[in-house]
Design a protein around this motif. Structure first.
Motif, short mmCIF file in Angstrom:
data_model
loop_
_atom_site.label_atom_id
_atom_site.label_comp_id
_atom_site.label_asym_id
_atom_site.label_seq_id
_atom_site.Cartn_x
_atom_site.Cartn_y
_atom_site.Cartn_z
N ARG A 5 0.83 -1.21 0.00
CA ARG A 5 0.00 0.00 0.00
C ARG A 5 0.87 1.26 0.00
NH1 ARG A 5 -5.35 -0.81 0.61
NH2 ARG A 5 -5.62 1.36 1.25
N HIS A 6 0.30 2.34 -0.52
CA HIS A 6 0.97 3.64 -0.46
C HIS A 6 0.65 4.27 0.88
CE1 HIS A 6 2.28 3.61 -4.64
NE2 HIS A 6 1.09 3.07 -4.94
N VAL A 7 1.69 4.58 1.65
CA VAL A 7 1.48 5.11 3.00
C VAL A 7 1.75 6.61 3.02
CG1 VAL A 7 2.38 5.10 5.36
CG2 VAL A 7 2.00 2.93 4.15
N LEU A 8 0.82 7.35 3.61
CA LEU A 8 1.04 8.77 3.86
C LEU A 8 1.07 8.95 5.38
CD1 LEU A 8 1.35 11.61 2.64
CD2 LEU A 8 -1.14 11.86 2.84
N LEU A 9 2.23 9.33 5.86
CA LEU A 9 2.46 9.48 7.30
C LEU A 9 2.18 10.93 7.69
CD1 LEU A 9 3.62 8.01 9.79
CD2 LEU A 9 5.90 8.43 8.85
N LEU A 10 1.27 11.12 8.65
CA LEU A 10 0.87 12.48 9.05
C LEU A 10 1.36 12.79 10.44
CD1 LEU A 10 -2.95 13.04 8.41
CD2 LEU A 10 -1.05 13.51 6.89
N ASP A 11 2.01 13.94 10.60
CA ASP A 11 2.34 14.39 11.96
C ASP A 11 2.14 15.89 12.07
OD1 ASP A 11 2.98 14.16 14.62
OD2 ASP A 11 5.04 13.52 14.30
N ASP A 12 2.08 16.35 13.30
CA ASP A 12 1.84 17.77 13.52
C ASP A 12 3.03 18.62 13.11
OD1 ASP A 12 3.42 16.81 15.62
OD2 ASP A 12 2.16 17.58 17.22
N ILE A 13 4.24 18.18 13.53
CA ILE A 13 5.40 19.06 13.34
C ILE A 13 6.68 18.26 13.16
CG2 ILE A 13 5.77 19.34 15.84
CD1 ILE A 13 6.42 22.33 15.26
N LEU A 14 7.52 18.75 12.29
CA LEU A 14 8.84 18.16 12.08
C LEU A 14 9.84 19.07 12.79
CD1 LEU A 14 10.68 16.11 10.66
CD2 LEU A 14 10.44 17.45 8.57
N ASP A 15 10.49 18.51 13.82
CA ASP A 15 11.41 19.31 14.62
C ASP A 15 12.82 18.71 14.48
OD1 ASP A 15 12.53 21.02 16.47
OD2 ASP A 15 11.65 20.05 18.21
N SER A 16 13.23 17.86 15.42
CA SER A 16 14.58 17.26 15.31
C SER A 16 14.62 16.18 14.23
CB SER A 16 14.98 16.64 16.65
OG SER A 16 14.23 15.47 16.88
N GLY A 17 13.44 15.62 13.90
CA GLY A 17 13.36 14.55 12.90
C GLY A 17 13.39 13.15 13.52
N HIS A 18 13.70 13.06 14.81
CA HIS A 18 13.80 11.74 15.46
C HIS A 18 12.51 10.92 15.30
CE1 HIS A 18 17.71 11.82 17.30
NE2 HIS A 18 17.48 12.97 17.89
N THR A 19 11.39 11.56 15.59
CA THR A 19 10.11 10.83 15.62
C THR A 19 9.78 10.27 14.24
OG1 THR A 19 9.36 12.34 17.34
CG2 THR A 19 7.66 11.01 16.24
N LEU A 20 9.75 11.14 13.24
CA LEU A 20 9.34 10.67 11.91
C LEU A 20 10.36 9.73 11.29
CD1 LEU A 20 7.52 13.84 10.60
CD2 LEU A 20 6.53 11.56 10.95
N ALA A 21 11.64 9.95 11.57
CA ALA A 21 12.65 9.04 11.03
C ALA A 21 12.49 7.64 11.63
CB ALA A 21 14.05 9.58 11.31
N ALA A 22 12.23 7.57 12.93
CA ALA A 22 12.05 6.26 13.59
C ALA A 22 10.80 5.57 13.08
CB ALA A 22 11.98 6.45 15.11
N ILE A 23 9.72 6.33 12.90
CA ILE A 23 8.46 5.72 12.42
C ILE A 23 8.62 5.26 10.97
CG2 ILE A 23 6.03 6.16 11.90
CD1 ILE A 23 6.00 8.09 14.30
N ARG A 24 9.23 6.10 10.16
CA ARG A 24 9.45 5.73 8.75
C ARG A 24 10.30 4.45 8.66
NH1 ARG A 24 13.31 9.75 6.16
NH2 ARG A 24 14.61 8.44 7.48
N ASP A 25 11.37 4.38 9.44
CA ASP A 25 12.23 3.18 9.43
C ASP A 25 11.42 1.94 9.80
OD1 ASP A 25 14.28 4.82 8.81
OD2 ASP A 25 15.33 4.65 10.73
N LYS A 26 10.59 2.09 10.81
CA LYS A 26 9.81 0.95 11.29
C LYS A 26 8.76 0.53 10.24
CE LYS A 26 7.93 -1.13 15.25
NZ LYS A 26 8.26 -1.35 16.64
N LEU A 27 8.09 1.50 9.63
CA LEU A 27 7.07 1.19 8.62
C LEU A 27 7.69 0.53 7.39
CD1 LEU A 27 4.75 4.33 8.80
CD2 LEU A 27 4.29 2.06 9.72
N GLU A 28 8.90 0.92 7.07
CA GLU A 28 9.58 0.34 5.91
C GLU A 28 9.75 -1.17 6.05
OE1 GLU A 28 12.89 2.95 5.21
OE2 GLU A 28 11.63 4.18 3.91
#
Ligand code: IMP
Ligand code: MG
Length: 182
Positions: free
Chosen positions: A92-115
């Motif tokens: 499936r095509h995943v679109l990851l939604l978050d409120d804010i991109l700050d240090s990048g830790h959160t979205l990078a960790a989630i992206r790695d895990k979803l991959e």
């Protein structure tokens, strides 16, 4: 609550106008695709609700919850997943939604895990992106607003779990952040 803000950055009408534009672009990009939106709780709740109602495509919605801020305004770098199982996103095509991109830790960790769950693609959509050098690089494909490196609250964004219900986004008074740190 409004007295706790240094200034308002984006009022409700401005946010919703920008969501119209983002939703139009996303709807165009994901036509005839198997789309799964994954929203990061709790910060993206308002953004998700207002954005998705503007996207007239068939899609699935899942939510993920992680802890990375420990209630303070400093990020720790450690991202703890609160769910054991990941949503089924194979092919499936995943679109990851978050409120804010700050240090990048959160979205990078989630992206790695979803991959690891074999999606066809992963794109990132954030309402706000801070202009700064990030600890981890994250390509945000859809960004609502680029902002300075200041601590903001409202429209889902919190400081120690407060202010999420403000209908607009503003900069929190620095004396309040300093007071809570002492
Ligand atoms: P990152 O991992 O540093 O990119 O931070 C992502 C998370 O930190 C976001 O999902 C927010 O929950 C929180 N965060 C970062 N900056 C702010 C801010 O200015 N206000 C409120 N929350 C923030
Ligand atoms: Mg937060």
């Amino acid at each position: 609550m409004q007295g706790d803000l240094e200034r308002i950055l984006f009022d409700e009408a401005t946010i919703l106008r920008r969501l119209d534009e983002m939703a139009a672009k996303i709807s165009e990009d994901y036509q005839k695709q198997d789309l799964t939106v994954i929203a990061v709780l709790n910060g993206s709740l308002m953004f998700m609700a207002d954005l998705l109602r503007r996207i007239p495509l068939p899609l699935k919605l899942d939510c993920l919850s992680v802890a990375s801020y420990h209630g303070r305004s400093q990020t720790s770098g450690e991202v703890v997943f609160k769910q054991v199982a990941l949503p089924d996103i194979v092919d499936r095509h995943v679109l990851l939604l978050d409120d804010i991109l700050d240090s990048g830790h959160t979205l990078a960790a989630i992206r790695d895990k979803l991959e690891t769950a074999q999606p066809r693609s992963i794109r990132v959509c954030v309402l706000l992106s801070k202009k700064k050098v990030r600890a981890r690089h994250v390509d945000a494909d859809y960004v609502g607003f680029d902002i300075e490196d200041e601590f903001v609250v409202g429209y889902g964004l919190d400081f120690m779990e407060q202010y999420r219900n403000l209908p607009f986004i503003g900069v929190l008074r620095k004396d309040l952040i300093a007071a809570s740190a002492s």
